[in-house]
Design an enzyme around this catalytic site. Structure first.
Site, PDB file in Angstrom:
ATOM      1  N   CYS A  87      63.336  28.463  43.809  1.00 45.71           N
ATOM      2  CA  CYS A  87      63.819  29.086  42.573  1.00 45.71           C
ATOM      3  C   CYS A  87      65.068  29.913  42.849  1.00 45.71           C
ATOM      4  CB  CYS A  87      62.726  29.973  41.977  1.00 45.71           C
ATOM      5  SG  CYS A  87      63.213  30.768  40.426  1.00 45.71           S
ATOM      6  N   CYS A 128      64.120  38.413  41.416  1.00 46.76           N
ATOM      7  CA  CYS A 128      62.932  38.469  40.559  1.00 46.76           C
ATOM      8  C   CYS A 128      61.718  38.940  41.344  1.00 46.76           C
ATOM      9  CB  CYS A 128      62.674  37.092  39.951  1.00 46.76           C
ATOM     10  SG  CYS A 128      61.167  36.999  38.958  1.00 46.76           S
ATOM     11  N   GLN A 138      41.854  31.820  33.290  1.00 48.66           N
ATOM     12  CA  GLN A 138      42.359  31.455  34.612  1.00 48.66           C
ATOM     13  C   GLN A 138      43.830  31.080  34.506  1.00 48.66           C
ATOM     14  OE1 GLN A 138      40.722  31.931  37.326  1.00 48.66           O
ATOM     15  NE2 GLN A 138      38.645  32.222  36.525  1.00 48.66           N
ATOM     16  N   PHE A 164      29.382  38.112  34.085  1.00 51.53           N
ATOM     17  CA  PHE A 164      30.828  38.330  33.894  1.00 51.53           C
ATOM     18  C   PHE A 164      31.438  37.014  33.398  1.00 51.53           C
ATOM     19  CE2 PHE A 164      29.371  40.936  37.489  1.00 51.53           C
ATOM     20  CZ  PHE A 164      29.685  42.216  37.052  1.00 51.53           C
ATOM     21  N   GLU A 199      28.473  39.180  29.340  1.00 50.51           N
ATOM     22  CA  GLU A 199      29.830  39.738  29.436  1.00 50.51           C
ATOM     23  C   GLU A 199      29.842  41.047  28.649  1.00 50.51           C
ATOM     24  OE1 GLU A 199      33.352  40.845  30.015  1.00 50.51           O
ATOM     25  OE2 GLU A 199      32.939  38.888  30.921  1.00 50.51           O
ATOM     26  N   ASP A 252      31.278  36.133  38.554  1.00 53.00           N
ATOM     27  CA  ASP A 252      32.741  36.100  38.524  1.00 53.00           C
ATOM     28  C   ASP A 252      33.239  37.480  38.095  1.00 53.00           C
ATOM     29  OD1 ASP A 252      35.396  35.438  38.484  1.00 53.00           O
ATOM     30  OD2 ASP A 252      35.290  34.204  36.683  1.00 53.00           O
ATOM     31  N   CYS A 306      38.344  37.462  42.914  1.00 51.95           N
ATOM     32  CA  CYS A 306      39.792  37.630  43.000  1.00 51.95           C
ATOM     33  C   CYS A 306      40.155  38.737  43.975  1.00 51.95           C
ATOM     34  CB  CYS A 306      40.377  37.923  41.615  1.00 51.95           C
ATOM     35  SG  CYS A 306      39.710  39.406  40.845  1.00 51.95           S
TER      36      CYS A 306
END
Length: 416
Positions: free
Chosen positions: A58, A64, A241, A268, A288, A336, A362
């Protein structure tokens, strides 16, 4: 200027020399020079480049802040991301099998938050520059889906009507099945004229939905998202996602981890990324904390055909984790959680001894902490699948399989 050898990559993708000394955009094994400023090396010059140094694809890379690892080969990034997870597990003395990393292709991100600001000549939109609040326009971005790139012009138009010269809008754009779903923060306070202007702009641009702060201004078409056989209309700003490839990769790992389970809890659960596809072969209870997400999931399930029973529950699992007597019927659990992990919930799962767990994370650090709790309770960490859907960034996603031999499953008592 002093000379330094880069020993490793840090968690933010910077090179790290002895000290520790952080060296932006340097790679392991490189010899660099620069001026030391605190713990950072400035005015960096690469004396001996790494064999893994590549030309960034890029043209915006150097300015950036959207990507931090385009100067590194795909092989180096893959090994490093797996290493981040491996090192987190090593800290707890845990070992497992690592499946080959799955990396989302370029130009596949379907969600992004743009910064937008009015200027003397109009408006500009893009990502913040590296380590600054300067907006860098990104017409040649290699990260975003081409259809999502239209959101840059949308952000500019919104800045023209809804921000002051001193303020910067945060414009979150999601690529839905029916077009762009846009949610704006940090804009002018809503009043009657602004509402009318925004609603007209939504129609003229052809957005699916436009929300300003927490208020939906207009919906031209339902910004639906398909999960398996189900189609969900998520609340504005809901989690999704980052890429379709990443979603499919994590779902495949979750399916493998839960195996042929007949009764599954998806904790979750969001709006049903895993719950709806899993309901094709098993009964699912989705939990959730956001009631609107559970309503959207329930409606998506009711409109779908050929799915097993799916129930929903709005519940804060950090304050009120699912307890062992509520898990008696379960054969498998999908976890999750957000970056904080699921420590309290994992403790209760260990007491219930549910046989199979699919853990999506994550944050390798909190994942490793929770993995130790599970393994100390008799679970085996069968494998880890690292998924790189945040390409060229230091962000790491993973899915993992835990099993506990001899655990009781299939009991009929449940409070669901």
């Amino acid at each position: 200027m002093s000379e330094h050898i880069i020993r490793r990559l840090g968690h933010h993708g910077d090179g790290i020399a002895e000290g520790p000394l952080f060296v932006p955009m340097a790679l392991p094994g490189e010899v660099v020079t620069g001026t030391v400023s605190g713990q950072t090396l400035e005015d960096v010059r690469i004396v001996t480049p790494s064999a893994d140094r590549v030309a960034p694809p890029c043209r915006h890379f150097k300015s950036c802040g959207g990507c931090s690892l385009q100067h590194a080969s795909d092989a180096l990034v893959a090994d490093w991301k797996i290493g981040v997870v491996r090192n987190a597990l090593d800290a707890y003395g845990l070992e497992t099998v690592f499946k080959p990393i799955l990396t989302s292709p370029a130009n596949s991100r379907r969600r992004a938050t743009f910064a937008a600001r009015r200027t003397k000549k109009g408006a500009m939109a893009g990502f913040f520059g590296r380590g600054s609040d300067v907006i860098i326009e990104i017409p040649g971005c290699q990260l975003l889906d081409p259809d999502l790139m239209q959101g840059l012009d949308v952000a500019r138009q919104l800045a023209m009507v809804g921000s002051s010269r001193k303020a910067t809008l945060a414009v979150t754009v999601t690529l839905s099945d029916n077009g762009l779903d846009v949610a704006v923060a940090q804009g002018k306070p809503l009043d009657g004229p602004l509402r009318m202007t925004l609603a007209q702009l939504c129609e003229e641009i052809g957005l699916a939905r436009l929300a300003w702060e927490d208020e939906v201004i207009a919906t031209r078409l339902p910004p639906t998202i398909a999960f398996g056989r189900g189609t969900v209309l998520p609340p504005s700003g809901s989690f999704l996602q980052a890429t379709k490839h990443g979603e499919e990769s994590l779902l495949a790992a979750v399916r493998e981890a839960v195996g042929e389970a007949d009764h599954i809890a998806d904790l979750f659960a969001g709006c049903g990324t895993f719950a709806l596809p899993l309901a094709e072969h098993a009964s699912v209870h989705a939990v959730e904390s956001v009631p609107e997400m559970m309503t959207a999931l329930d409606q998506g399930w009711r409109m779908a055909k050929g799915l097993k029973p799916l129930t929903t529950e709005a519940r804060d699992l950090y304050r009120r984790p699912i307890l062992p007597d509520e898990m008696l019927k379960l054969d498998a659990i999908v976890l999750d959680p957000p970056r904080a992990g699921a420590e309290r919930q994992v403790v209760e799962i260990c007491k219930a001894a549910v046989r199979r767990i699919a853990y999506v994370s994550c944050n390798p650090v909190t994942f490793a902490r929770d993995a130790q709790i599970l393994c100390d309770a008799g679970y085996t960490l069968d494998w880890v699948q690292v998924v790189d859907q945040f390409r060229w960034s230091p962000h790491v996603e993973l899915a993992a399989s835990f099993t506990r031999e001899g655990a009781k499953t299939g009991l009929k008592l449940t409070t669901f």
